[in-house]
Design an enzyme around this catalytic site. Sequence first.
Site, PDB file in Angstrom:
ATOM      1  N   GLY A  63       0.732  -1.705   0.109  1.00 41.74           N
ATOM      2  CA  GLY A  63       0.093  -0.091   0.285  1.00 41.74           C
ATOM      3  C   GLY A  63       1.040   0.846   0.235  1.00 41.74           C
ATOM      4  N   GLY A  64       2.004   1.187  -0.854  1.00 40.19           N
ATOM      5  CA  GLY A  64       3.335   2.277  -1.211  1.00 40.19           C
ATOM      6  C   GLY A  64       3.348   3.055   0.951  1.00 40.19           C
TER       7      GLY A  64
ATOM      8  N   GLU B 200      15.612  -0.531  -6.080  1.00 37.49           N
ATOM      9  CA  GLU B 200      14.930  -1.207  -6.254  1.00 37.49           C
ATOM     10  C   GLU B 200      14.967   0.232  -7.824  1.00 37.49           C
ATOM     11  OE1 GLU B 200      11.172  -4.332  -6.825  1.00 37.49           O
ATOM     12  OE2 GLU B 200      10.621  -2.525  -7.294  1.00 37.49           O
ATOM     13  N   LYS B 201      15.102  -0.356  -9.417  1.00 38.95           N
ATOM     14  CA  LYS B 201      14.933   0.707 -10.346  1.00 38.95           C
ATOM     15  C   LYS B 201      13.704   1.387 -10.608  1.00 38.95           C
ATOM     16  CE  LYS B 201      16.997   2.194 -14.514  1.00 38.95           C
ATOM     17  NZ  LYS B 201      17.540   3.630 -14.148  1.00 38.95           N
TER      18      LYS B 201
ATOM     19  N   ILE C  92      10.702   2.188 -12.782  1.00 37.36           N
ATOM     20  CA  ILE C  92      10.449   2.499 -13.694  1.00 37.36           C
ATOM     21  C   ILE C  92       9.684   3.496 -14.323  1.00 37.36           C
ATOM     22  CG2 ILE C  92       9.767   1.282 -16.259  1.00 37.36           C
ATOM     23  CD1 ILE C  92      11.692  -0.511 -14.019  1.00 37.36           C
TER      24      ILE C  92
ATOM     25  N   HIS D 105       0.770  -0.712 -17.729  1.00 34.76           N
ATOM     26  CA  HIS D 105       0.506  -1.827 -16.885  1.00 34.76           C
ATOM     27  C   HIS D 105       0.132  -3.197 -17.733  1.00 34.76           C
ATOM     28  CE1 HIS D 105      -0.947  -4.313 -13.015  1.00 34.76           C
ATOM     29  NE2 HIS D 105      -1.325  -5.519 -14.227  1.00 34.76           N
TER      30      HIS D 105
ATOM     31  N   GLU E 272       4.844  -9.873 -11.293  1.00 38.56           N
ATOM     32  CA  GLU E 272       3.910 -10.230 -10.123  1.00 38.56           C
ATOM     33  C   GLU E 272       3.248 -11.559 -11.008  1.00 38.56           C
ATOM     34  OE1 GLU E 272       2.047  -8.194  -7.683  1.00 38.56           O
ATOM     35  OE2 GLU E 272      -0.018  -8.709  -7.813  1.00 38.56           O
TER      36      GLU E 272
ATOM     37  N   ARG F 269      -4.693 -17.208  -9.658  1.00 40.45           N
ATOM     38  CA  ARG F 269      -6.246 -17.407 -10.065  1.00 40.45           C
ATOM     39  C   ARG F 269      -6.427 -16.801 -10.998  1.00 40.45           C
ATOM     40  NH1 ARG F 269      -6.018 -11.982  -9.719  1.00 40.45           N
ATOM     41  NH2 ARG F 269      -5.020 -10.867  -7.866  1.00 40.45           N
TER      42      ARG F 269
END
Lengths: 137, 449
Positions: free
Chosen positions: B163-164, B199-200, B202, B207, B287, B291
């Site tokens: 959640g940031g 992490e880089k 982006i 998406h 990710e 499902r």
Amino acid sequence: MSLQRPLERLRPLLASFAASDLTHFELRDGDFALEFIRRKPPHVGAAPALPVVAPVAAAPEVTERIVRAELVGVLHWTKPLISLGSQLEGDRQVATIEALGVNTPVRAGGSGVVTRVLVNDGDAVDYGQALFVVERV
Amino acid sequence: MFKKILIANRGEIALRIVRAARDMGILTVAVFSEADRDAAHVRLADQAFCIGPGPVARSYLNIPNILSAALIAGADAIHPGYGFLAENARFAEICADHDITFIGPTPEVIAKMGDKATAKRVMAEAHVPTTPGAGILDTLEEAERAAERIGYPVLLKATAGGGGKGMREVRSVSELATAYQTAQAEAEANFKDGRLYLEKLIERPRHIEVQVFGDRFGRVVHLGERDCSVQKPSHQKLVEEAPAPQLPSAVRERLHAMAVAAAKAVNYTNAGTIEFLVSGNDVYFMEMNTRIQVEHPVTEMAYGVDLVAEQIRVAAGEPLSFTEEDLRPKRHAIEVRINAEDAHKNFAPAAGVLSRVVFPGGPAVRVDSHVTAGDIVPPYYDSMIAKIIVAAPTREDAILCMQRALAETEIEGVHTTIDICREIMADPVFADGGVAIDYLQRPHAFASV
């Protein structure tokens, strides 16, 4: 909001409000306005606060208590079996609910007289299902 | 084939599964919380069990009650839908222990993909690019060295995060010390775990996710991609479409090939989705969701398949009913999510009574919804009340069709995302295609936000 059958429409909303953590609910649509306010309970440990809607009707005195299933499973009455008119003392075990190979006791939850037995031995019961009714004496 | 399926879910997806099962002649068992007693999935299933009170921890996540209902009803399979127990490896394992088929991948694969670090490692081994990053950082000096190596801008993230929270963008070395301390403090306060990794960053990616499907015979196919870049500030999707517009065909083919390779690498069975961030010609694994997804109808409408029925067939041990050669997108499909939310208040959920509900109809329009007028939107659950999906020969036609569908849609009693979806469908920037995930956050771009 259509106000045909107003009570029927309000009852589920009120129940939903009562079950929620909300302290205030307001709905406005044109000339229609509805407001639920949850009052704090008078004492710590008292029954959960109910939403107040004016006018408040006097609640009838509760003498009947419904004992409900707290899990999904198969009900087995335990001995001595209860039936209509059985006197219950204290918090004795009256049945078990078998689920996934585990038997969970169902207790009377207090003294009283059994006024209704609502399920048969071996019946599947789901959460919240009424099992029997006890009248306080 | 199964005779009876228990559906461990609620809302539109429970209804979707009831419908697929009915088309296949399979009986259904619904489970419901006390708040959902009058819900559509309860009415339409062949059998139903109340499994607990409104809050999800005591009902839709109550494994003993759900399993007990399945055993009493004699269900031979459980479909978990999405959310709730859908990606709970332990639940899938418990189902197997009770000889009930979990409609989804194996517990081992669910566990593997559910762990971010393991999933990234598996992908790297399958030659799927992941975001360049560094493992757990023990000191600020270590963070400085890692950031230098990866190159700014970078993203500091809490290992326990979500959640940031505990997340900071860092654009230069001068910002790193402060960001490191605040992110660590935030992570410690929120998750009782102050560990950070890096992490880089982006910038302004799209998406794009690929639908994959595997069977027990080792076959894996892809059903193309879905563009889910139109997201709320919380990164929850609002509009999805397939195929992705303005995507170079080389990138598209690479995404498809990587998704299939990744799924094969873990012997994936049943429906899954691999999510990527796409920036120019660069793609990064984000990710894998093990499902069915909320937005699966987009693929169904574009390809003319029934993914839920396929999930049931594959779980029952049948081979995939389609081959890669059969699978070509025949139409352009778009989905919008109608949520009971106030877009003006940062999409805050709005519980209440739906006083009026009118859904669209006509050619090429599909509505997946569990609500009707008079229904309550309970405060316990996801605020999505409907998905409207359209499909047409071209993207332009699909947008026109969605404009028509949204013009027919009327929901009163709660705030909804109808207005913002109408604005998006009329927006020339959206019409151009290829928007990034910050699309909805451009200042003053929309009156409804």
